[in-house]
Motif scaffolding. Structure first.
Motif, PDB file in Angstrom:
ATOM      1  N   PRO A 292       0.877  -1.220   0.001  1.00 25.04           N
ATOM      2  CA  PRO A 292      -0.020  -0.134  -0.097  1.00 25.04           C
ATOM      3  C   PRO A 292       0.988   1.112   0.120  1.00 25.04           C
ATOM      4  O   PRO A 292       1.971   1.151   0.555  1.00 25.04           O
ATOM      5  CB  PRO A 292      -0.723  -0.250   1.270  1.00 25.04           C
ATOM      6  CG  PRO A 292      -0.820  -1.590   1.743  1.00 25.04           C
ATOM      7  CD  PRO A 292       0.527  -2.209   1.249  1.00 25.04           C
ATOM      8  N   LEU A 293       0.421   2.298  -0.792  1.00 23.36           N
ATOM      9  CA  LEU A 293       1.270   3.386  -0.959  1.00 23.36           C
ATOM     10  C   LEU A 293       1.616   4.059   0.362  1.00 23.36           C
ATOM     11  O   LEU A 293       2.953   4.350   0.535  1.00 23.36           O
ATOM     12  CB  LEU A 293       0.447   4.449  -1.846  1.00 23.36           C
ATOM     13  CG  LEU A 293       1.071   5.788  -2.085  1.00 23.36           C
ATOM     14  CD1 LEU A 293       2.365   5.261  -3.017  1.00 23.36           C
ATOM     15  CD2 LEU A 293       0.342   6.514  -3.007  1.00 23.36           C
ATOM     16  N   VAL A 294       0.879   4.159   1.320  1.00 23.95           N
ATOM     17  CA  VAL A 294       1.144   4.981   2.582  1.00 23.95           C
ATOM     18  C   VAL A 294       2.245   4.051   3.150  1.00 23.95           C
ATOM     19  O   VAL A 294       3.243   4.627   4.109  1.00 23.95           O
ATOM     20  CB  VAL A 294       0.104   5.026   3.798  1.00 23.95           C
ATOM     21  CG1 VAL A 294       0.625   5.575   4.954  1.00 23.95           C
ATOM     22  CG2 VAL A 294      -1.242   6.016   2.890  1.00 23.95           C
ATOM     23  N   GLU A 295       2.271   2.824   3.349  1.00 21.83           N
ATOM     24  CA  GLU A 295       3.126   1.784   3.951  1.00 21.83           C
ATOM     25  C   GLU A 295       4.622   1.979   3.117  1.00 21.83           C
ATOM     26  O   GLU A 295       5.643   1.864   3.883  1.00 21.83           O
ATOM     27  CB  GLU A 295       2.473   0.485   4.062  1.00 21.83           C
ATOM     28  CG  GLU A 295       3.572  -0.542   4.903  1.00 21.83           C
ATOM     29  CD  GLU A 295       2.979  -1.653   4.766  1.00 21.83           C
ATOM     30  OE1 GLU A 295       3.819  -2.933   4.886  1.00 21.83           O
ATOM     31  OE2 GLU A 295       1.776  -2.036   4.701  1.00 21.83           O
ATOM     32  N   ALA A 296       4.475   1.936   1.817  1.00 24.37           N
ATOM     33  CA  ALA A 296       5.550   2.122   1.003  1.00 24.37           C
ATOM     34  C   ALA A 296       6.391   3.158   1.379  1.00 24.37           C
ATOM     35  O   ALA A 296       7.656   3.639   1.120  1.00 24.37           O
ATOM     36  CB  ALA A 296       5.176   2.105  -0.423  1.00 24.37           C
ATOM     37  N   LEU A 297       5.739   4.673   1.541  1.00 25.13           N
ATOM     38  CA  LEU A 297       6.446   5.721   1.621  1.00 25.13           C
ATOM     39  C   LEU A 297       7.288   5.726   3.071  1.00 25.13           C
ATOM     40  O   LEU A 297       8.232   6.434   2.989  1.00 25.13           O
ATOM     41  CB  LEU A 297       5.317   6.876   1.837  1.00 25.13           C
ATOM     42  CG  LEU A 297       4.616   7.283   0.494  1.00 25.13           C
ATOM     43  CD1 LEU A 297       3.522   8.092   0.845  1.00 25.13           C
ATOM     44  CD2 LEU A 297       5.654   8.079  -0.339  1.00 25.13           C
ATOM     45  N   SER A 298       6.618   4.898   3.887  1.00 19.04           N
ATOM     46  CA  SER A 298       7.535   4.755   5.224  1.00 19.04           C
ATOM     47  C   SER A 298       8.942   4.418   5.037  1.00 19.04           C
ATOM     48  O   SER A 298       9.753   4.503   5.469  1.00 19.04           O
ATOM     49  CB  SER A 298       6.621   4.065   6.364  1.00 19.04           C
ATOM     50  OG  SER A 298       6.499   2.784   5.843  1.00 19.04           O
ATOM     51  N   SER A 299       8.830   3.262   3.947  1.00 16.96           N
ATOM     52  CA  SER A 299      10.144   2.403   3.539  1.00 16.96           C
ATOM     53  C   SER A 299      10.993   3.635   2.838  1.00 16.96           C
ATOM     54  O   SER A 299      12.079   3.615   2.870  1.00 16.96           O
ATOM     55  CB  SER A 299      10.029   1.277   3.002  1.00 16.96           C
ATOM     56  OG  SER A 299       9.189   0.360   3.641  1.00 16.96           O
ATOM     57  N   VAL A 300      10.431   4.421   1.900  1.00 14.90           N
ATOM     58  CA  VAL A 300      10.899   5.193   1.229  1.00 14.90           C
ATOM     59  C   VAL A 300      11.667   6.326   1.797  1.00 14.90           C
ATOM     60  O   VAL A 300      12.914   6.719   1.666  1.00 14.90           O
ATOM     61  CB  VAL A 300      10.037   6.003  -0.057  1.00 14.90           C
ATOM     62  CG1 VAL A 300      10.866   6.819  -0.678  1.00 14.90           C
ATOM     63  CG2 VAL A 300       9.597   4.774  -0.894  1.00 14.90           C
ATOM     64  N   SER A 301      11.013   6.711   2.971  1.00 15.40           N
ATOM     65  CA  SER A 301      11.610   7.873   3.764  1.00 15.40           C
ATOM     66  C   SER A 301      12.991   7.635   4.103  1.00 15.40           C
ATOM     67  O   SER A 301      14.052   8.317   4.294  1.00 15.40           O
ATOM     68  CB  SER A 301      10.761   7.966   5.010  1.00 15.40           C
ATOM     69  OG  SER A 301      11.274   8.994   5.852  1.00 15.40           O
ATOM     70  N   GLY A 302      13.387   6.227   4.430  1.00 18.00           N
ATOM     71  CA  GLY A 302      14.791   5.890   5.044  1.00 18.00           C
ATOM     72  C   GLY A 302      15.758   5.555   3.955  1.00 18.00           C
ATOM     73  O   GLY A 302      16.784   5.229   4.164  1.00 18.00           O
ATOM     74  N   ALA A 303      15.234   5.489   2.799  1.00 15.02           N
ATOM     75  CA  ALA A 303      16.077   5.097   1.661  1.00 15.02           C
ATOM     76  C   ALA A 303      16.488   6.316   0.839  1.00 15.02           C
ATOM     77  O   ALA A 303      17.327   6.053  -0.124  1.00 15.02           O
ATOM     78  CB  ALA A 303      15.570   4.194   0.561  1.00 15.02           C
ATOM     79  N   VAL A 304      16.068   7.559   0.821  1.00 15.58           N
ATOM     80  CA  VAL A 304      16.438   8.733  -0.151  1.00 15.58           C
ATOM     81  C   VAL A 304      17.928   9.277   0.047  1.00 15.58           C
ATOM     82  O   VAL A 304      18.576   9.788  -0.651  1.00 15.58           O
ATOM     83  CB  VAL A 304      15.545   9.912   0.150  1.00 15.58           C
ATOM     84  CG1 VAL A 304      14.100   9.206  -0.499  1.00 15.58           C
ATOM     85  CG2 VAL A 304      15.167  10.303   1.233  1.00 15.58           C
ATOM     86  N   GLY A 305      18.342   8.906   1.419  1.00 13.58           N
ATOM     87  CA  GLY A 305      19.795   9.315   1.565  1.00 13.58           C
ATOM     88  C   GLY A 305      20.111  10.807   1.793  1.00 13.58           C
ATOM     89  O   GLY A 305      21.186  11.048   1.831  1.00 13.58           O
ATOM     90  N   ASN A 306      19.063  11.687   2.001  1.00 13.89           N
ATOM     91  CA  ASN A 306      19.172  13.027   2.328  1.00 13.89           C
ATOM     92  C   ASN A 306      18.181  13.492   3.211  1.00 13.89           C
ATOM     93  O   ASN A 306      16.850  13.095   3.255  1.00 13.89           O
ATOM     94  CB  ASN A 306      18.933  13.867   1.183  1.00 13.89           C
ATOM     95  CG  ASN A 306      19.608  15.269   1.267  1.00 13.89           C
ATOM     96  OD1 ASN A 306      18.772  15.968   1.671  1.00 13.89           O
ATOM     97  ND2 ASN A 306      20.668  15.846   0.770  1.00 13.89           N
ATOM     98  N   ILE A 307      18.388  14.336   4.450  1.00 14.78           N
ATOM     99  CA  ILE A 307      17.376  14.437   5.293  1.00 14.78           C
ATOM    100  C   ILE A 307      16.369  15.336   4.734  1.00 14.78           C
ATOM    101  O   ILE A 307      15.206  15.407   5.170  1.00 14.78           O
ATOM    102  CB  ILE A 307      18.036  15.009   6.621  1.00 14.78           C
ATOM    103  CG1 ILE A 307      18.668  13.624   7.456  1.00 14.78           C
ATOM    104  CG2 ILE A 307      16.954  15.595   7.686  1.00 14.78           C
ATOM    105  CD1 ILE A 307      19.451  14.184   8.649  1.00 14.78           C
ATOM    106  N   VAL A 308      16.773  16.168   3.790  1.00 16.30           N
ATOM    107  CA  VAL A 308      15.845  17.377   3.336  1.00 16.30           C
ATOM    108  C   VAL A 308      14.544  16.621   2.504  1.00 16.30           C
ATOM    109  O   VAL A 308      13.417  16.813   2.621  1.00 16.30           O
ATOM    110  CB  VAL A 308      16.409  18.241   2.463  1.00 16.30           C
ATOM    111  CG1 VAL A 308      15.496  19.216   1.598  1.00 16.30           C
ATOM    112  CG2 VAL A 308      17.404  19.135   3.260  1.00 16.30           C
TER     113      VAL A 308
END
Length: 409
Positions: A292-308
């Protein structure tokens, strides 16, 4: 203090399966009795079993090396290939594990095999190794197990890991080249100041005349470095340690650094496009796996590699959870280019969000590649010019008194 548990030994066995066909192989267990019991559960009638002999002087067998993310990507690809070919999961572990040339990987894979044989799901087995399999990996595998498409998900995970590591390699290439040249320049200048300049200094003392200002500056710098080198290098080392210590532990400091990096003239665009590529690739992989999109976004948050961008993804997750469309939530963060937002909107309207996100990730990964190549081509003449000016300036400063004496004569 708890002692580190030794890895279970490996046994070499020969036997026959239920059809009477001769078989042989290797199995990892705490002792031969447990090894026989494990093989019997697999339908093998053991005829011979003995500990695997250790290679002479440690040559010829698998070596224990650190497990890298690329090792995990290759392991995922191998597992996906075997499962698509119809090989059972446990047998796939045994084939991949026993054939690996890295003992650390072999130990880990056979450990997963033992967990799955014990009745745990693959997701539960992977969570036993949190340093190797992050939440994103485990969530994807869990989605694959629930949907009955584990082989397909493992294939997607392998592709994601491979592209992620390729992107990291590009970033390291962009940062590594100038840093390596600067370090070499510092070493060369230090050697000149400590070992070469003192020879000229002794010679100049016999001139009995005042040295030119550039020469005196270099001589004073050399004398300072000879006397206080320990303080200078100690301060640099201590400063780097303190910087690294607080960078790891202070989220505020990391945020300030990430904002500064994004605003830098050359490095900033590379880091921005890399963060967008990670965002799109991770979200595409999670969404394609049925998360699900909302759950997927929580994993994406830690993978982008930049706090901004991490803050931006957290904001997107909050807005999407209240019913806002993904593209509108992305636009509200003011960090994503209009092209990314428009392609996301097209993907949402057409029901092909994962496909559009994949195209975005491909585009920005290519952009990072082109920028890194351009940066390397740009930095080479700049760095060589700076090195030439510094080292040439020192050489000229040292020969300036000799030139002045020659003109006076």
């Amino acid at each position: 203090m708890a002692t580190k548990e030794k890895p279970a030994p490996i046994f070499v066995w020969e036997g026959a399966d239920r059809n009477g066909n001769r078989k042989k192989g290797e199995v990892q267990a705490k002792n031969s009795a447990l090894a026989k019991a494990q093989l019997r559960r697999e339908g093998i009638n053991v005829l011979k079993i003995k500990p695997k002999p250790k290679p002479l002087f440690g040559i010829g067998g698998p070596k224990k090396k650190p497990i890298t993310p690329l090792d995990i990507a290759i392991f995922s690809r191998q597992l996906a290939t075997m499962m698509k070919a119809g090989v059972p999961l446990v047998q796939s572990f045994e084939i991949v594990g026993n054939g690996h040339d890295n003992f650390s990987m072999q130990e880990m894979i056979l450990g997963l095999k033992a967990e799955v044989e014990g009745g745990n799901s693959l997701t539960e087995a992977l969570k036993k190794y949190p340093l190797l399999f992050d939440d994103l990996y485990c969530n994807l595998v869990q989605a694959g197990e629930h949907a009955g498409i584990l082989d397909s998900i493992l294939d997607k995970v392998a592709t994601y890991k491979e592209k992620s590591e390729a992107l990291k390699a590009k970033i390291k290439k962009a940062m590594g080249y100038p840093i390596a040249v600067i370090v070499v320049a510092i070493i060369v200048v230090t050697i000149l100041l400590i070992f070469v300049i003192p020879v000229f200094d002794d010679m100049f003392k016999n001139f009995g005349a005042d040295l030119p200002a550039p020469t005196q500056l270099v001589v004073n710098l050399s004398q300072f470095l000879q006397e206080w080198w320990w303080l200078l290098f100690g301060s640099i080392g201590g400063g780097l340690y303190v910087f690294s210590y607080f960078k790891k532990r202070s989220r505020k400091m990391r945020e300030v650094l990430d904002r500064i990096i994004l605003k830098m003239a050359i490095i900033g665009p590379i880091m921005e496009k890399a963060a967008i590529a990670r965002y799109a690739r991770t979200l595409e992989t999670m969404f394609a796996a049925g998360t699900p999109l909302v759950e997927a976004l929580s994993s994406v948050s830690g993978a982008v590699g930049n706090i901004v961008f991490q803050h931006a993804v957290d904001q997107i997750q909050q807005e999407v959870s209240t019913g806002t469309q993904l593209n509108k939530a992305m636009a509200n963060t003011n960090v994503f280019p209009s092209m990314v937002i428009q392609m996301t909107a097209i993907g949402e309207e057409s029901g092909a969000l994962d496909t559009m996100l994949s195209k975005v990730a491909d585009f920005y990964e290519d952009e990072v590649d082109n920028l890194v190549d351009g940066l390397t081509a740009l930095m080479e003449p700049i760095i060589m010019s700076v090195l030439g000016v510094i080292i040439g300036g020192i050489v000229i400063a040292m020969y300036l008194p000799i030139f002045m004496m020659g003109s006076a004569i």
